[in-house]
Design an enzyme around this catalytic site. Structure first.
Site: not given
Ligand SMILES: *Cc1c(COP(=O)(O)O)cnc(C)c1O
Length: 390
Positions: A57, A110, A182, A207
């Protein structure tokens, strides 16, 4: 062999950074970092952990390789890998905020991030204001004495609105506020927010970074040692770490980020141009089109426009549903960033939890369709859209 981040190109770093072969005595010289499954690491002396490793961890060699690679790709000094994008976001919020602190956030975030702010962190005394961050002065005007963070996504989802990261960072620096970006939608291949002045970069590596729709993950990248230490402390204390196997899958995926994104973008631009002149389409939103209101900003702050585009179908929500259900190559699914093409209807899927008045106000109409364009042959993608629109 030792890699110099300053001189190697992006694709070279994506393949080699964090995974330099180990030639020490007894090592095997693996060109791919092994999946270190051990949860605990033995030591010879009570107070000397072997190589700094004690418990997975806190530190794991496979996760560390990924963290170093992602840091190299974002031009960051430090990287941390989490079990999901939202785990990364939660840990950043816990690390940098105290109850009573205020966050200024982009109103087109998001959905899961808005849920985290509105339903979870608001219960612990954090205050949140949403503004249209395409207008830098609205961000500036929303900053109050207790504002600690400005939180943006650029481009946003599904409307692909851009924020001027450099201009916003000049304001946040002056006011002593942390700027979080982000960067999921463009990945470090097309945009490097830290170079533009951001303090913290977040990814859902689920993604484009993972890229194959088979591993959930998140990442945080920073330059400042004090932020890194605080976030790493909380990562270990809270426990939201990426597993060794998921670290390996993400390492494997990210190696091809450059070639994948070139193809995602090429296909997305082709489809955007095709749809722009189609009689059944009323509007196409893609930052790579000259018709996008922020095309010039996109050219100035990014090196590419990405693989996501949105468009409006003429007609009713039933026409939009029929179109989506007629597609064969595009999978009707949420998420984005994988090699396969995905399509979805935000008003009934990803953004169904947003009130209709709010959707209408920000422009998510009933017939707005979002595409995550994959890297299949463009002829097959166009024929699929053509037959479904017909
Ligand atoms: C999918 C997504 C998230 C969240 O991520 P997870 O891996 O699903 O927890 C946050 N920000 C954006 C822009 C996303 O597309």
């Amino acid at each position: 062999m030792s890699l110099n981040r300053e001189t190697f190109g992006f694709a070279t770093k994506a393949i080699h950074a964090g995974e330099e072969p180990d030639f020490r005595d007894g090592a095997t010289g693996d060109v791919v970092v092994p999946i270190h499954l051990s949860t605990t690491f033995a030591r010879k002396k009570v107070t000397e952990p072997t190589g700094g490793y004690e418990y997975t961890r806190s530190l794991n060699p496979t996760r560390k390789a990924l963290e170093e690679k992602l840091a190299a790709l974002e031009n960051a000094n430090y990287g941390l890998a989490f079990s999901s994008g939202l785990a990364a976001e939660s840990t950043v919020l816990l690390s940098l905020l105290n109850p009573g602190d205020h966050i200024v956030a982009f109103d087109d975030l998001y959905g899961g991030t808005k849920r985290l702010f509105n339903q979870v962190f608001s219960n612990f005394g954090f205050e949140i204001s949403y503004v249209d961050a395409t207008d830098t002065s609205l961000v500036e005007n929303a900053i109050k004495p207790n504002t600690k963070l400005v939180w943006i996504e650029s481009p946003s989802n599904p409307l692909l609105k851009l924020s001027d990261i450099k201009a916003i960072s000049q304001i946040t620096h002056k006011r002593g506020v942390v700027l979080v970006v982000d960067n999921t939608f463009l990945s470090p291949y097309f945009q490097k927010p830290l170079d533009l002045g951001a303090d913290v970069v977040i990814h859902s590596s689920t993604k484009y970074i993972g890229g194959h729709s088979d591993v959930l993950g998140g990442a945080v990248l920073v330059n400042d040692l004090a932020y890194y230490e605080r976030i790493q402390y909380h990562q270990n204390a809270v426990g939201a770490v990426l597993s060794p196997f998921d670290s390996y899958l993400t390492l494997r995926g990210v190696k091809t980020l450059a070639v994948r994104l070139e193809k995602h973008q090429q296909n997305a631009l082709h489809i955007a141009e095709y749809l722009s002149v189609h009689s059944k389409v009323s509007k196409v939103i893609y930052p790579g089109l000259e018709s996008h209101p922020q095309h010039e900003l996109a050219k100035a702050q990014t090196t590419g426009f990405g693989g996501v585009l949105s468009f409006e179908i003429k007609g009713t929500i039933d026409n939009a549903k029929q179109f989506l259900e007629k597609l064969n190559v595009f999978a009707l699914a949420e998420s984005l960033g994988g090699v396969e093409s995905l399509i979805e209807l935000p008003s009934l899927m990803t953004h169904a939890s947003v009130a209709k008045e709010v959707r209408d106000q920000i422009g998510i109409t009933d017939t707005l369709v979002r595409l995550s364009v994959g890297i299949e042959d463009i002829e097959d993608l166009i024929s699929d859209i053509e037959q479904a629109l017909a």
